[in-house]
Design a protein around this motif. Structure first.
Motif, PDB file in Angstrom:
ATOM      1  N   THR A 159       0.853  -1.181   0.000  1.00 22.03           N
ATOM      2  CA  THR A 159       0.000   0.000   0.000  1.00 22.03           C
ATOM      3  C   THR A 159       0.894   1.238   0.000  1.00 22.03           C
ATOM      4  O   THR A 159       2.113   1.127  -0.098  1.00 22.03           O
ATOM      5  CB  THR A 159      -0.922   0.008   1.227  1.00 22.03           C
ATOM      6  N   GLU A 160       0.302   2.411   0.137  1.00 19.68           N
ATOM      7  CA  GLU A 160       1.102   3.640   0.051  1.00 19.68           C
ATOM      8  C   GLU A 160       2.170   3.700   1.133  1.00 19.68           C
ATOM      9  O   GLU A 160       3.306   4.124   0.879  1.00 19.68           O
ATOM     10  CB  GLU A 160       0.186   4.867   0.166  1.00 19.68           C
ATOM     11  N   ASN A 161       1.836   3.271   2.346  1.00 24.71           N
ATOM     12  CA  ASN A 161       2.789   3.376   3.451  1.00 24.71           C
ATOM     13  C   ASN A 161       3.033   2.061   4.185  1.00 24.71           C
ATOM     14  O   ASN A 161       3.643   2.062   5.253  1.00 24.71           O
ATOM     15  CB  ASN A 161       2.296   4.414   4.468  1.00 24.71           C
ATOM     16  N   GLY A 162       2.555   0.961   3.636  1.00 23.38           N
ATOM     17  CA  GLY A 162       2.718  -0.281   4.366  1.00 23.38           C
ATOM     18  C   GLY A 162       2.511  -1.517   3.511  1.00 23.38           C
ATOM     19  O   GLY A 162       2.571  -1.467   2.279  1.00 23.38           O
ATOM     20  N   PHE A 163       2.285  -2.629   4.190  1.00 22.52           N
ATOM     21  CA  PHE A 163       1.988  -3.899   3.544  1.00 22.52           C
ATOM     22  C   PHE A 163       0.696  -4.458   4.128  1.00 22.52           C
ATOM     23  O   PHE A 163       0.457  -4.372   5.332  1.00 22.52           O
ATOM     24  CB  PHE A 163       3.094  -4.931   3.805  1.00 22.52           C
ATOM     25  N   LEU A 164      -0.125  -5.038   3.273  1.00 13.19           N
ATOM     26  CA  LEU A 164      -1.239  -5.863   3.711  1.00 13.19           C
ATOM     27  C   LEU A 164      -0.816  -7.304   3.509  1.00 13.19           C
ATOM     28  O   LEU A 164      -0.491  -7.711   2.388  1.00 13.19           O
ATOM     29  CB  LEU A 164      -2.501  -5.558   2.906  1.00 13.19           C
ATOM     30  N   ILE A 165      -0.756  -8.066   4.590  1.00 16.11           N
ATOM     31  CA  ILE A 165      -0.328  -9.450   4.511  1.00 16.11           C
ATOM     32  C   ILE A 165      -1.551 -10.345   4.675  1.00 16.11           C
ATOM     33  O   ILE A 165      -2.225 -10.307   5.701  1.00 16.11           O
ATOM     34  CB  ILE A 165       0.715  -9.777   5.592  1.00 16.11           C
ATOM     35  N   PHE A 166      -1.843 -11.126   3.650  1.00 15.59           N
ATOM     36  CA  PHE A 166      -2.983 -12.033   3.671  1.00 15.59           C
ATOM     37  C   PHE A 166      -2.486 -13.460   3.872  1.00 15.59           C
ATOM     38  O   PHE A 166      -1.507 -13.882   3.263  1.00 15.59           O
ATOM     39  CB  PHE A 166      -3.758 -11.963   2.351  1.00 15.59           C
ATOM     40  N   ARG A 167      -3.188 -14.187   4.733  1.00 15.36           N
ATOM     41  CA  ARG A 167      -2.864 -15.602   4.951  1.00 15.36           C
ATOM     42  C   ARG A 167      -4.104 -16.445   4.649  1.00 15.36           C
ATOM     43  O   ARG A 167      -5.168 -16.219   5.215  1.00 15.36           O
ATOM     44  CB  ARG A 167      -2.415 -15.841   6.388  1.00 15.36           C
TER      45      ARG A 167
END
Length: 210
Positions: A159-167
């Motif tokens: 994302t713009e300032n981070g990570f979305l981590i999907f499991r």
């Protein structure tokens, strides 16, 4: 380019120096633990006798901690080091080394610390480039399932300032149906307001899977 760093074998670094002289280019990696040995980098660059414009210095932050005091120390170190060289690259990784603390079929949002550091350094006028660590595509396992009995379906979305981590589910759970848990993950991402299948190869793959 030949990548050399301070803790490599002597003969490896010597070979890199000889190759760098031949091609008139060099990449020197400095790990975070070696920031206090910056004088050794000066000596190495002097030994190369290569135009500084053809030398890149990679400041490798490796895995970053969310501890504010540690981040502040790294920031202060970088402020001192970056102006010393013409071509600086910083690289780092704030992605956790396991998704075990994320429930299956859920996601976790984390701050992309290396990107935040880069932006902060740019804001005060320092000139540098940014690099990050790659992540695996969900199709890149390449082994027979019976050799890797506990591989989870995972997707890291920037994302713009981070990570979305999907499991998701285990890759080889329930026959091969576990791999299909990537589909609802991609469907979720494809519904984001700022999602565009034309933005990158990764976004296109997410759109196709969704």
């Amino acid at each position: 380019m030949c990548s050399s760093d301070l803790d490599r074998d002597y003969y490896y670094n010597t070979s890199c120096i000889e190759l760098a002289k031949k091609v008139n280019q060099a990449l020197i990696r400095i790990k975070q633990k070696d920031f206090d040995k910056i004088h050794e980098v000066y000596s190495l660059i002097k030994a190369l006798k290569i135009d500084e414009n053809n030398i890149k210095v990679l400041l490798d932050l490796e895995t970053l901690s969310s501890n504010e005091n540690e981040i502040e120390k790294i920031y202060n170190d970088l402020v001192k080091i970056i102006p010393l060289f013409k071509n600086i690259i910083i690289a780092g990784n704030s992605v956790p080394n396991t998704t075990a603390n994320i429930m299956r079929n859920t996601s976790k949002d984390i701050i992309r610390l290396e990107w935040s550091l880069y932006q902060s350094l740019k804001e005060i006028g320092l000139i540098l480039d940014f690099a990050d660590y790659s992540v695996r595509h969900h199709e890149s396992i390449g082994y027979e399932n019976n050799f890797i009995p506990k591989v989870d379906v995972k997707l890291y979305y920037t994302t713009e300032n981070g990570f979305l981590i999907f499991r998701g589910e285990q890759f080889n759970a329930k026959g091969k149906d576990g791999a299909k848990s990537i589909i609802p993950i991609c469907q979720t991402i494809s519904k984001f307001n700022d999602f565009s299948k034309d933005y990158s190869y990764g976004d296109k793959k997410i759109y196709e899977i969704a």
